[in-house]
Design an enzyme around this catalytic site. Structure first.
Site, mmCIF file in Angstrom:
data_model
loop_
_atom_site.group_PDB
_atom_site.id
_atom_site.type_symbol
_atom_site.label_atom_id
_atom_site.label_comp_id
_atom_site.label_asym_id
_atom_site.label_seq_id
_atom_site.Cartn_x
_atom_site.Cartn_y
_atom_site.Cartn_z
ATOM 1 N N GLU A 209 0.885 -1.400 -0.086
ATOM 2 C CA GLU A 209 -0.057 -0.009 -0.007
ATOM 3 C C GLU A 209 0.885 1.310 -0.101
ATOM 4 O OE1 GLU A 209 -2.756 -0.431 3.292
ATOM 5 O OE2 GLU A 209 -3.651 -2.090 2.311
ATOM 6 N N LYS A 338 -15.645 -1.500 2.575
ATOM 7 C CA LYS A 338 -15.032 -1.967 1.386
ATOM 8 C C LYS A 338 -15.934 -2.725 0.346
ATOM 9 C CE LYS A 338 -10.758 -3.413 3.690
ATOM 10 N NZ LYS A 338 -9.894 -4.551 4.164
#
EC number: 4.2.1.11
Length: 426
Positions: A209, A338
């Protein structure tokens, strides 16, 4: 009768995500020449209760191909949706859910369904000549989120000794979103220098990330490095910390204990460690502090850590049924949203609305296997969520989200940065 919103064409293809693994992209065209496309992300530390991501399990791409999901879009979903009004998002999502016929979208694949769901929303917005955030949220969508930027990686997102997965910064003292991005980017560069000086130039490796993954050995060492980076950047009064433990990844179901830095810990002992951390460092939020099935534990830590945002990711998986249970038990006080955990835009919005109605914070989130798609940027503004989690200010698939939010803030002209009111920003 205006049929310009009717779905004229749907097609899907296999493309790559940020880890070099296959994922699915869908395109939708309306009769009015409105166009929408979407690329689905994928997680590394996934919750047991997430909707099913369909993989081919063949020889190509190490079994991770998604050609079966692509085929499901082109051969099963598309024929059913051609001619439907693209504005009827819930109807379209329900048609796909019913076509699948399972609770977890295991037949067609949540990745196939979500790709179409997102692309339909974009096509309808384009046909309406509206930006996606305004199409989904209306004229009351004006709150710019506080970014949770992942700057130190551990767990499944890195190759160091840290069990906790993400150490993040939140610029709650910024005046605007673009100002927040600047603060975080400056801190990121400052932190890079700190790590290079302390561990050597080879230590500024980054994880999935975009956060750094230096060879830190303890939690205190990680926070010490983080504090120094923030201090050198000059934002000690503006930036606070948030942590994603991803505790299910180091939980041992056989012994009902957590293995942290080689030590076996009970739930109570781990909660005590969190309490100690919160007392020593400017931590305002902790995600997945405990095992995904431990609602009682989440209830206890929420009670013990008053004033701290306790985020449910793997425990809720953006599923309203699991979220309702958490709300009834006062387990956690925020939802990590999500879209690929549940598989449709409609269900994602339902989960966010349920959380907000019950005083839970909402954090719209990326996945570790991301793409250049920036739909979550529009979604967080549409929902007025006040918080977004989408990685470091580095790597194109992460900065795509931040850059889209910078554009949205500029376009809105009159907007409100959530800042210190990140949990309940309105």
């Amino acid at each position: 009768m205006d049929n310009s919103f009717d779905i004229y064409e749907i097609k899907a293809r296999q493309v790559l995500d940020s880890r070099g693994n296959p994922t699915i992209e869908a395109e939708v065209l309306t009769a009015g020449r409105g166009y929408g496309h979407a690329i689905v992300p994928s997680g590394a530390s996934t919750g047991t209760f997430e909707a099913v991501e369909l993989r081919d399990l063949g020889k190509k791409y190490g079994g991770k191909g998604v050609l079966n999901a692509v085929g499901n879009v082109n051969e099963i979903i598309a024929p059913e949706l051609i001619g439907e009004d693209s504005r009827n998002q819930r109807l379209i999502d329900n048609i796909m859910i019913n076509l699948d016929g399972t609770e977890n979208k295991a037949n067609l694949g949540a990745n196939a369904i979500l790709a179409v769901s997102m692309a339909v929303a974009r096509a309808a917005a384009d046909t309406s000549s509206l930006p996606l955030y305004k199409y989904l949220g209306g004229c009351n969508s004006y709150i710019m989120p506080v970014p949770m930027m992942n700057v130190l990686n551990g767990g499944k997102h890195a190759g160091n000794a840290l069990d906790f997965q993400e150490f993040m910064i939140m610029p709650i003292g910024a005046d605007s979103f673009s100002d927040a991005v600047r603060m975080c980017a400056e801190t990121y560069q400052s932190l890079k220098k700190v790590i290079s000086e302390k561990y050597g130039k080879d230590a500024v490796n980054i994880g999935d990330e975009g956060g750094f993954a230096p060879p830190v050995k303890t939690i205190d060492e990680a926070f010490s490095v983080l504090l120094e980076g923030v201090k050198r950047a000059g934002y000690e009064n503006e930036i606070v910390f948030t942590l994603d433990s991803a505790a299910s990844e180091f939980y041992d179901e056989k012994t009902n204990s957590y293995v942290v830095l080689g030590e076996s810990l009970s739930t109570d002992k781990l909660i005590e460690i969190y309490k100690d951390m919160v007392s020593k460092y400017p931590i305002v939020s902790i995600e997945d502090p405990l095992f995904e099935g431990d609602f009682e534990g989440f209830k206890e830590i929420t009670k013990e850590l008053k004033g701290i945002q306790i985020i449910g990711d793997d425990i809720f998986v953006t599923n309203t049924n699991r979220l309702k249970k958490g709300i009834e038990m006062n387990a956690a006080n925020a939802l990590l949203l999500k879209v690929n955990q549940i598989g449709t835009i409609s269900e994602s919005i339902d989960a966010a609305n349920l959380a907000s109605r019950n005083g839970y914070g909402v954090i719209v989130s990326h996945r570790s296997g991301e793409t250049e798609d920036s739909i979550i940027s529009d979604l967080t503004v549409a929902l007025n969520s006040g918080q977004i989690k989408t990685g470091a200010p580095a790597r194109g698939e992460r900065t795509a989200k931040y850059n889209q939010l910078i554009r949205i803030e500029e376009e809105l002209q009159i907007s409100k940065y959530a800042g210190k009111n990140f949990k309940i920003p309105f």
